[in-house]
Enzyme design. Structure first.
Site, PDB file in Angstrom:
ATOM      1  CB  CYS A 241      44.460  62.654  20.090  1.00 22.50           C
ATOM      2  SG  CYS A 241      43.781  61.329  19.428  1.00 22.50           S
TER       3      CYS A 241
ATOM      4  CG  HIS B  79      49.931  65.404  21.836  1.00 16.36           C
ATOM      5  ND1 HIS B  79      49.722  64.377  22.629  1.00 16.36           N
ATOM      6  CD2 HIS B  79      50.932  66.049  22.642  1.00 16.36           C
ATOM      7  CE1 HIS B  79      50.440  64.252  23.466  1.00 16.36           C
ATOM      8  NE2 HIS B  79      51.303  65.509  23.640  1.00 16.36           N
TER       9      HIS B  79
ATOM     10  CG  HIS C 288      47.810  60.298  20.582  1.00 19.00           C
ATOM     11  ND1 HIS C 288      46.940  60.904  21.218  1.00 19.00           N
ATOM     12  CD2 HIS C 288      48.995  61.071  20.868  1.00 19.00           C
ATOM     13  CE1 HIS C 288      47.182  61.951  21.835  1.00 19.00           C
ATOM     14  NE2 HIS C 288      48.576  61.979  21.547  1.00 19.00           N
TER      15      HIS C 288
END
Length: 223
Positions: free
Chosen positions: A127, A194, A178
């Site tokens: 990510c 993402h 994340h």
């Protein structure tokens, strides 16, 4: 008979003269005590202090404990950070709206790239590797991991998120883990791009229950 009267009168006269004499001068407490002109009561000592009962001692000890606990509570500093509480960070990067749109275009070019732990290229991204790669194309330097990225820029309210902002999530249950790039905000529902661990680079939304639950904050790095 006359002689007796004379003796009687002489006695009265001598007695009256004696009574007219000045009293003796008192020169000390001892003399005054002897003459009866000073009296006092000698104290035998101080009164003994009254000891508190066991019940009173317990009450005193309890009061001390309460006071100590209050002092400890007063000294504690509680910091509560809500997800919609703005917080300022540095640095930020000044770019035009045109550049912001180009950033989103470059991010979209990586759609379909697989997820790869530690990956930083279109051959495979994690990510933060995906976000850093995208921003690097425009000389916007960011930290390598999502937790450090969350310290960059300026934290804003979720409802104020704009395209180009970074969106952060807590997916491991302990801290920020994340990150994605905001592409759209529709009435507080944020769409972002993402690198998902299961699907690679994709678009997702906070309308998804998983991302709604794990959402932490939005940071603005582009001004």
């Amino acid at each position: 008979m006359k002689k007796l009267i004379y003796i009687f009168l002489l006695t009265i006269f001598l007695y009256s003269c004696k009574s007219l004499q000045k009293p003796a001068i008192v020169t000390s407490k001892q003399v005054a005590q002897k003459t009866g002109s000073y009296t006092f009561t000698e104290k035998t000592g101080l009164e003994k202090p009254v000891k508190p009962t066991k019940k009173e001692l317990k009450a005193i000890e309890k009061a001390k404990q309460i006071a100590l606990q209050d002092s400890i509570e007063q000294s504690k500093i509680k910091v509560v950070i809500e997800e919609d509480t703005p917080q300022d960070f540095t640095p930020t990067f000044e770019v035009s709206d045109y550049i912001k749109q180009q950033i989103l275009n470059v991010a979209a070019e990586s759609l379909g790239s697989p997820y790869r732990g530690g990956g930083t290229t279109p051959a495979g991204f994690d990510c933060s590797g995906f976000v850093k790669y995208t921003m690097d194309q425009f000389d916007i330097a960011l930290p390598r991991n999502s937790a450090e990225m969350a310290k960059t820029g300026k934290r804003i309210l979720k409802k104020d998120a704009k395209p180009g902002d970074l969106i952060f999530f807590n997916t491991n249950g302990s801290n920020i883990s994340h990150v994605g790039i905001v592409t759209e905000n529709s009435d507080g529902v944020i769409k972002f791009i993402h690198s998902s661990t299961t699907r690679g680079v994709v678009y997702s939304s906070t309308s998804d229950g998983y991302y709604a639950r794990t959402f932490v904050c939005v940071n603005r790095i582009l001004e």
